[in-house]
Design an enzyme around this catalytic site. Structure first.
Site, PDB file in Angstrom:
ATOM      1  N   GLU A  48       4.581  -8.376  -9.220  1.00 21.79           N
ATOM      2  CA  GLU A  48       3.213  -7.265  -9.065  1.00 21.79           C
ATOM      3  C   GLU A  48       2.443  -8.897  -8.654  1.00 21.79           C
ATOM      4  OE1 GLU A  48       2.134  -5.045  -9.736  1.00 21.79           O
ATOM      5  OE2 GLU A  48       4.183  -4.690 -10.573  1.00 21.79           O
TER       6      GLU A  48
ATOM      7  N   HIS B  83       0.857  -8.279  -6.041  1.00 19.63           N
ATOM      8  CA  HIS B  83      -0.705  -7.605  -5.960  1.00 19.63           C
ATOM      9  C   HIS B  83      -1.482  -8.477  -6.460  1.00 19.63           C
ATOM     10  CE1 HIS B  83       0.794  -2.985  -5.387  1.00 19.63           C
ATOM     11  NE2 HIS B  83       1.983  -3.738  -5.965  1.00 19.63           N
TER      12      HIS B  83
ATOM     13  N   HIS C  63      -2.983 -10.955  -3.394  1.00 18.74           N
ATOM     14  CA  HIS C  63      -3.780 -10.165  -2.633  1.00 18.74           C
ATOM     15  C   HIS C  63      -4.970  -9.880  -3.495  1.00 18.74           C
ATOM     16  CE1 HIS C  63      -3.396  -6.729   0.493  1.00 18.74           C
ATOM     17  NE2 HIS C  63      -4.775  -7.346   0.533  1.00 18.74           N
TER      18      HIS C  63
END
Length: 600
Positions: free
Chosen positions: A388, A391, A394
């Site tokens: 996570e 993510h 990103h």
């Protein structure tokens, strides 16, 4: 299970950074309503001049940002306490607001398509700010062959709350209405089986418990085969009809068109994985050997080959482990993630009453990249945090280095950064192992990742493709037809040595992703890209890391294929998939060598 109020604030995310008070939320909500009411004025002016087009696009982008921010707050607030009626109502209000915005702005894309390319090019020169929206305009213009009349587009926009409801029906039925009965655990104690605890139960060491869970769950699903088949057929028909209306050759083509790829990549993935089925068959044979069973059954495939060596990780230790693993990604990555995990309130860590299960990262350009966990002190939870965090980082880079309307990367690349972090952590743990037991534990996790993400998701992708193709040929999707398609794939992907328990044919009923419009293949392409990236990070060091970070910065400023090319990954090259398969085969080989050496 603790009450949320009893959890230390440092383990909760800080949503006051989105809205400090309910009044702030209401103010933005009211502003969005006013913007929606005012939006139709652009219908008459957006195609009349460069300024008219710019004003309409800016208004649409700003409204979208406002609704995304409202949705983030509503969704995240509800996720931590689903029993809170006011939070549930707030989420519903924002959902309706978004539908109203879609209905009010229905004309933006179809009207833009009325313009010829020369006119738009001239307007870029006249209104230089339009250049900021060149890619957004390009993405709309490429839809020209698939755009309907104004009347049809307006009607479809107005039906936003009606279309795509089949997944919600399936979810409510499966998660709220179905009862899977009680079974006895390894200590003989009765417990209620649910769809949520089903897979964890299949990971138990007691085979009788696994078998009981498998039989009990699918006994219930089997009773409602016609209901699930009718619901799924309704969804598939909806996607096929809309795709045909828009002039696509198939619903598959319509879906991947949105990813800016062609069905060739989808089909190439299936072809590559199909040609390597002996690798996954070898994995299942290894599992049979280690579990010591005469025949591996479907209820055995989740059983871990070894137990975790270190079962207790505090959240603070998990943060340290993840930060150490990603230190190779450079100072900005490391410092930002450390701040987010320890100071800026990114993470909601522990389970509590009413909190949704699982884990996710959620961000929009106006918020922090929040992470929801249900941390339970295991090595798997450390890996989930790494995933996570990938993510969220990103999202951080995409937001920082792009304008808001180009900050949200597409689903096609969404699982790359998360899986890179997972693999970096696993490889770090392998290097640090002090015993064969530890190595086997890490290798077991790696093999499960490749099995579940590369092979299982590709099997799902092939199922979706086959089902939609049948519907497009006019074949009724009865329960019998769907069960037959699924069982045929089970036989191929699990191989001749695994017992194909008849109940597994009902498994498709419990997979919500089949209602996500050809979503699952992206898991398989993403782990393949991530495997290639991690090898280059570890082999080439800082010179390649800069390319990877540049990929994270792309957001939606480039197509997904172009973004991955920034990192030197060409998803049109089948060797990207075959490279991940080789990594899986290598993990199987390493596990078998260590296991057999210990057995002597």
């Amino acid at each position: 299970m603790k009450e949320r109020k009893d959890i230390d604030q440092k383990y909760k995310w800080d949503l006051t950074k989105i809205y400090a008070t309910e009044a702030d939320f209401t103010a933005d909500f009211d502003e969005a309503q006013a913007l929606i009411k005012d939006f139709p004025k652009h219908e008459k002016t957006m195609c009349q001049s460069a300024k008219g087009l710019l004003d309409a696009i800016k208004a649409s982008s700003y409204l979208g940002e406002k609704i995304n921010k409202l949705w983030s707050f509503a969704h995240l607030s509800f996720a931590t306490d689903t029993s809170n009626n006011s939070a549930q109502a707030r989420e519903g209000r924002v959902r309706s607001l978004a539908a109203a915005a879609d209905a009010a702005s229905w004309f933006v894309s179809p009207y833009l398509l009325r313009l010829d390319e020369k006119t738009v090019e001239d307007w870029y020169k006249e209104e230089t700010e339009l250049e900021n929206y060149r890619r957004m305009i390009y993405k709309v213009m490429r839809e020209k062959p698939h755009t309907l009349s104004d009347e049809c587009e307006k009607m479809l926009a107005g039906m936003g709350d009606c279309l795509g409801t089949h997944e919600g029906i399936r979810s409510i039925f499966a998660n709220s209405d179905l009862q899977f009965g009680k079974i006895r655990d390894e200590n003989g104690k009765l417990f209620q089986l649910t769809d949520v605890n089903y897979v964890p139960t299949l990971m138990k060491s007691d085979r009788k418990v696994r078998r009981a869970a498998f039989q009990s769950l699918y006994k219930t699903y089997a009773q409602y085969g016609n209901t699930f088949a009718t619901t799924y057929e309704g969804y598939v028909k909806e996607r096929c009809i809309i795709s045909k209306m828009r002039g696509y050759k198939s619903s598959l083509e319509a879906s991947v068109f949105g990813d800016e790829v062609t069905p060739k990549i989808y089909n190439s993935l299936i072809k590559s994985v199909r040609s390597s089925l002996p690798v996954i068959h070898d994995y299942y044979e290894l599992k049979r050997e280690v579990l010591g069973v005469e025949k591996l059954h479907m209820y055995d495939v989740y059983a871990p080959l070894v137990s975790e060596c270190e079962s207790e990780y505090s959240y603070e230790t998990a943060v340290d482990e993840v930060l150490d693993a990603v230190k190779v990604l450079g100072k900005e990555y490391y410092d930002t993630l450390k701040s987010g995990l320890t100071e800026r309130g990114w993470v909601d860590v522990y389970p509590s009453k009413g909190k949704v299960g699982g884990a996710f990262s959620a961000a929009c350009p106006s918020t922090e990249p929040y992470i929801l966990l249900n941390f339970a002190d295991s090595l798997e939870d450390v890996s989930i945090l790494a995933h996570e965090a990938g993510h969220s980082m990103h999202s951080y880079f995409s937001t920082k280095y792009n304008q808001p309307h180009e900050a949200r990367y597409t689903i096609f690349v969404a699982e790359v950064a998360s899986t890179v972090n997972e693999l970096l952590l696993a490889h770090k743990k392998l290097r640090e192992c002090k015993s064969d037991d530890e190595k086997l534990s890490i290798l077991n996790g790696l093999m499960e990742t490749y099995k579940g993400t590369l092979y299982r998701q590709t099997m799902f992708a092939e199922f979706e493709k086959n089902i939609h193709a049948l519907s497009e040929k006019g074949e009724p999707l009865t329960a019998e037809v769907i069960l037959g398609v699924y069982m045929k794939l089970i036989r191929a992907y699990f191989g001749p040595k695994v017992a194909k328990d008849k109940q597994i044919a009902y498994e498709w009923m419990r997979i919500p992703h089949f209602y996500y419009n050809f979503y699952v293949y992206k898991y398989a392409t993403c782990i393949s890209a991530a495997s290639a990236i991690v090898k280059r990070i570890e082999n080439e060091g800082a010179s390649y890391v800069d390319k990877y970070i540049d990929f994270l910065k792309c957001g939606d400023s480039k197509s997904p294929i172009e973004s991955l090319l920034v990192a030197g990954i060409d998803m049109t090259d089948p060797t990207v998939i075959s490279g991940a398969i080789e990594d899986f085969a290598s993990a199987i080989k390493s596990f078998r060598e260590i296991y057999q050496r210990r057995a002597k």
